[in-house]
Write an enzyme that holds these catalytic residues in place. Structure first.
Site, PDB file in Angstrom:
ATOM      1  N   ASP A 110     -34.157  39.773  23.794  1.00 23.05           N
ATOM      2  CA  ASP A 110     -33.143  39.835  22.408  1.00 23.05           C
ATOM      3  C   ASP A 110     -31.811  39.486  22.977  1.00 23.05           C
ATOM      4  O   ASP A 110     -31.540  38.963  24.544  1.00 23.05           O
ATOM      5  CB  ASP A 110     -33.044  41.460  22.264  1.00 23.05           C
ATOM      6  CG  ASP A 110     -32.273  41.640  20.901  1.00 23.05           C
ATOM      7  OD1 ASP A 110     -31.716  40.609  20.266  1.00 23.05           O
ATOM      8  OD2 ASP A 110     -31.694  42.976  20.785  1.00 23.05           O
ATOM      9  N   ARG A 116     -28.358  51.078   8.018  1.00 20.85           N
ATOM     10  CA  ARG A 116     -27.989  50.511   9.482  1.00 20.85           C
ATOM     11  C   ARG A 116     -26.783  50.798   9.823  1.00 20.85           C
ATOM     12  O   ARG A 116     -25.697  50.668   8.851  1.00 20.85           O
ATOM     13  CB  ARG A 116     -28.190  48.837   9.261  1.00 20.85           C
ATOM     14  CG  ARG A 116     -27.494  48.146  10.477  1.00 20.85           C
ATOM     15  CD  ARG A 116     -27.762  46.709  10.352  1.00 20.85           C
ATOM     16  NE  ARG A 116     -29.121  46.462  10.712  1.00 20.85           N
ATOM     17  CZ  ARG A 116     -29.711  44.978  11.164  1.00 20.85           C
ATOM     18  NH1 ARG A 116     -29.004  43.930  11.229  1.00 20.85           N
ATOM     19  NH2 ARG A 116     -30.860  44.792  11.203  1.00 20.85           N
ATOM     20  N   HIS A 175     -34.445  50.517  16.783  1.00 22.99           N
ATOM     21  CA  HIS A 175     -34.800  49.361  15.542  1.00 22.99           C
ATOM     22  C   HIS A 175     -36.372  49.668  15.162  1.00 22.99           C
ATOM     23  O   HIS A 175     -37.065  48.675  15.548  1.00 22.99           O
ATOM     24  CB  HIS A 175     -34.416  48.017  16.237  1.00 22.99           C
ATOM     25  CG  HIS A 175     -34.204  47.106  14.945  1.00 22.99           C
ATOM     26  ND1 HIS A 175     -34.154  47.418  13.620  1.00 22.99           N
ATOM     27  CD2 HIS A 175     -33.866  45.691  15.081  1.00 22.99           C
ATOM     28  CE1 HIS A 175     -33.945  46.321  12.895  1.00 22.99           C
ATOM     29  NE2 HIS A 175     -33.887  45.234  13.773  1.00 22.99           N
ATOM     30  N   CYS A 227     -36.438  39.124  18.156  1.00 25.89           N
ATOM     31  CA  CYS A 227     -36.225  39.765  16.942  1.00 25.89           C
ATOM     32  C   CYS A 227     -35.390  38.992  16.222  1.00 25.89           C
ATOM     33  O   CYS A 227     -35.542  39.045  14.950  1.00 25.89           O
ATOM     34  CB  CYS A 227     -35.665  41.092  17.199  1.00 25.89           C
ATOM     35  SG  CYS A 227     -33.934  41.069  17.938  1.00 25.89           S
ATOM     36  N   GLN A 237     -38.168  46.919  13.113  1.00 25.47           N
ATOM     37  CA  GLN A 237     -38.297  45.631  13.996  1.00 25.47           C
ATOM     38  C   GLN A 237     -39.561  45.793  14.690  1.00 25.47           C
ATOM     39  O   GLN A 237     -40.365  44.846  14.820  1.00 25.47           O
ATOM     40  CB  GLN A 237     -37.173  45.279  14.923  1.00 25.47           C
ATOM     41  CG  GLN A 237     -37.438  44.040  15.706  1.00 25.47           C
ATOM     42  CD  GLN A 237     -37.561  42.857  14.781  1.00 25.47           C
ATOM     43  OE1 GLN A 237     -36.615  42.583  14.266  1.00 25.47           O
ATOM     44  NE2 GLN A 237     -38.488  42.036  15.308  1.00 25.47           N
ATOM     45  N   ARG A 267     -41.371  41.188   9.131  1.00 27.57           N
ATOM     46  CA  ARG A 267     -40.546  42.010   8.758  1.00 27.57           C
ATOM     47  C   ARG A 267     -40.750  42.352   7.016  1.00 27.57           C
ATOM     48  O   ARG A 267     -40.686  43.760   6.985  1.00 27.57           O
ATOM     49  CB  ARG A 267     -39.043  41.593   8.981  1.00 27.57           C
ATOM     50  CG  ARG A 267     -38.788  41.351  10.311  1.00 27.57           C
ATOM     51  CD  ARG A 267     -38.825  42.535  11.075  1.00 27.57           C
ATOM     52  NE  ARG A 267     -37.817  43.571  10.331  1.00 27.57           N
ATOM     53  CZ  ARG A 267     -36.424  43.681  10.621  1.00 27.57           C
ATOM     54  NH1 ARG A 267     -35.738  42.914  11.515  1.00 27.57           N
ATOM     55  NH2 ARG A 267     -35.816  44.627  10.266  1.00 27.57           N
TER      56      ARG A 267
HETATM   57  N1   CP Z   1     -33.916  41.318  13.630  1.00 32.53           N
HETATM   58  C1   CP Z   1     -32.898  41.546  12.651  1.00 32.53           C
HETATM   59  O1   CP Z   1     -32.876  42.960  12.416  1.00 32.53           O
HETATM   60  O2   CP Z   1     -32.120  40.633  12.111  1.00 32.53           O
HETATM   61  P1   CP Z   1     -30.985  40.909  11.074  1.00 32.53           P
HETATM   62  O3   CP Z   1     -29.767  41.597  11.994  1.00 32.53           O
HETATM   63  O4   CP Z   1     -30.711  39.784  10.579  1.00 32.53           O
HETATM   64  O5   CP Z   1     -31.369  42.037   9.984  1.00 32.53           O
HETATM   65  N1  NVA Z   2     -29.789  44.398  19.686  1.00 35.09           N
HETATM   66  C1  NVA Z   2     -29.242  43.614  18.515  1.00 35.09           C
HETATM   67  C2  NVA Z   2     -30.438  43.360  17.433  1.00 35.09           C
HETATM   68  C3  NVA Z   2     -30.212  42.732  16.409  1.00 35.09           C
HETATM   69  C4  NVA Z   2     -31.157  42.547  15.443  1.00 35.09           C
HETATM   70  C5  NVA Z   2     -28.393  44.186  17.976  1.00 35.09           C
HETATM   71  O1  NVA Z   2     -28.233  45.520  17.883  1.00 35.09           O
HETATM   72  O2  NVA Z   2     -27.264  43.557  17.714  1.00 35.09           O
END
Ligand code: CP
Ligand code: NVA
Length: 298
Positions: free
Chosen positions: A213, A95, A122, A253, A125, A281
Site C-alpha cells: 500500500d 470514512r 479498512h 488496495c 478493503q 470491492r
Molecule cells: N482502496 C480504497 O479504499 O480506495 P479509495 O480510497 O479510492 O476509496
Molecule cells: N492506507 C491508505 C489506504 C487508502 C485506500 C490511506 O489510509 O490513505
C-alpha cells in the site's frame, strides 16, 4: 444488530458467509425503499462508488455526504449524527480520520455502521482482498501473504482477516513503521500466524501473495519525503516479485503511488490482480450489507 468497525467484529465463519454471499447472484432486495447514509471525511474513488453501486444493487438509495457539508464534531457531534442518520438510512457508512470518532457514532446508531476506512482499519478493503485471494487460489489452504511496506490501516485489517481464515501473514517494514503492541495483541486474539520480518526479500520468499500500500496515507502527505526515503528498499519491483512463489499474485488496495511502493512493471504485469481486487470491492460491499441486514440482524 451488528456493525463492522474492524474485520474481527466478524467471526471466522461469519466472514466466510459474507464472502460466499458476495459471489451469490440474485440477492434479495434488502434495501428496497430504503437508504444508506455514506459519510466521508477523506477523498475516495473505490469505496464511495462501490458502496453506492452495491446499495443500488440491493434496491436501495445511497446518500453520500462529505464532512464539509455535515461537520462531524464541528457542526454536530458524531453521537448526534449517529442518532440522526439512523432515522433516515438502514445502514450508515463512514470514512473518518480518528477511529474513535466512528466508535462514538456507532455507539448511538440504531442501524449497522460500516467503517469505510479510519486511521486504524479498512475492513471493507480486507473483504475484497480475501475474496480476490480465494478466487486466485481456490481456497485459503496453505497460503502465505507477504505485506511489504507501511504497517498501516490496510495492513492491519488484511492481517486480521488472514488470521481469521488461517492464512499465514508476514509483514516487512522499515524500523519505526511497524505495528504497535496493541495491534500485535489483537492479532494474537484472533489466533493469527503473524511474522514480523524486516528484510523484504526474506518476507516474500515463497509467498503466494505479495501486497503493498502507499508509503504515506491520506493525512500523512507532509511526511512524503521522509517516508519515501525510509521505504526505498521496500519497493515491490520485478526482482522482489521473482522471489515469491512462482504462482504468486500481486495485490494493492489502490490508489497506488506508481514507482514508489510498486513499479509500473509489477502493477501492470501478469501477476497483478489489482483490478479484479478493486472490482471485488463492489461485490463484497453488496455481500456485507446483505449479511448485516439479514443474518447479522437476527
Ligand atoms: N482502496 C480504497 O479504499 O480506495 P479509495 O480510497 O479510492 O476509496
Ligand atoms: N492506507 C491508505 C489506504 C487508502 C485506500 C490511506 O489510509 O490513505
Amino acid at each position: 444488530m451488528r456493525s463492522l468497525l474492524e474485520i474481527d467484529d466478524l467471526t471466522a465463519s461469519e466472514l466466510l458467509q459474507v464472502l460466499d454471499r458476495s459471489e451469490q447472484a440474485d440477492l434479495s432486495a434488502v434495501l428496497a425503499g430504503k437508504g444508506a447514509m455514506l459519510l466521508f471525511e477523506k477523498p475516495s474513488s473505490r469505496t464511495r462508488t462501490s458502496m453506492e453501486m452495491a446499495v443500488v444493487q440491493l434496491g436501495g438509495h445511497p446518500v453520500t455526504l462529505r464532512s464539509e457539508e455535515i461537520g462531524i464534531d464541528t457542526r454536530e457531534s458524531a453521537e448526534d449524527l449517529g442518532r440522526l442518520f439512523s432515522g433516515y438510512g438502514s445502514i450508515i457508512g463512514a470514512r473518518v480520520f480518528e477511529h474513535h470518532k466512528l466508535q462514538r457514532l456507532a455507539a448511538t446508531a440504531t442501524v449497522p455502521v460500516i467503517n469505510l476506512l479510519s486511521d486504524e482499519a479498512h475492513p471493507v478493503q480486507a473483504l475484497a482482498d480475501l475474496l480476490t485471494i480465494r478466487q486466485a487460489f481456490g481456497s485459503f489452504e496453505n497460503l502465505t501473504v507477504a505485506y511489504v511496506g507501511d504497517a498501516n490501516n490496510v495492513a492491519k485489517s488484511l492481517g486480521l482477516a488472514c488470521g481469521l481464515v488461517g492464512v499465514e501473514f508476514r509483514v516487512s517494514n522499515p524500523p519505526g513503521y511497524g505495528f504497535d503492541a496493541a495491534t500485535v495483541a489483537q492479532f494474537d486474539q484472533v489466533g493469527a500466524s503473524l511474522s514480523l520480518i524486516e528484510d523484504p526479500h526474506q518476507a516474500v520468499a515463497g509467498a503466494q501473495v505479495v501486497y503493498t500500500d502507499a508509503w504515506y496515507s491520506m493525512g500523512q502527505e507532509k511526511e512524503q519525503q521522509v517516508r519515501t526515503k525510509a521505504f526505498a528498499a521496500w519497493q515491490v519491483n520485478a526482482q522482489l516479485m521473482s522471489e515469491a512463489a512462482s504462482n504468486a499474485v500481486f495485490l494493492h488496495c489502490l490508489p497506488a503511488h506508481r514507482n514508489d511502493e510498486v513499479t509500473d512493471e509489477v502493477l501492470d504485469g501478469k501477476q497483478s490482480r489489482v483490478w479484479p481486487q478493486a472490482w471485488n470491492r463492489m461485490h463484497t460491499a453488496r455481500g456485507l450489507m446483505h449479511w448485516l441486514l439479514t443474518d447479522g440482524a437476527a
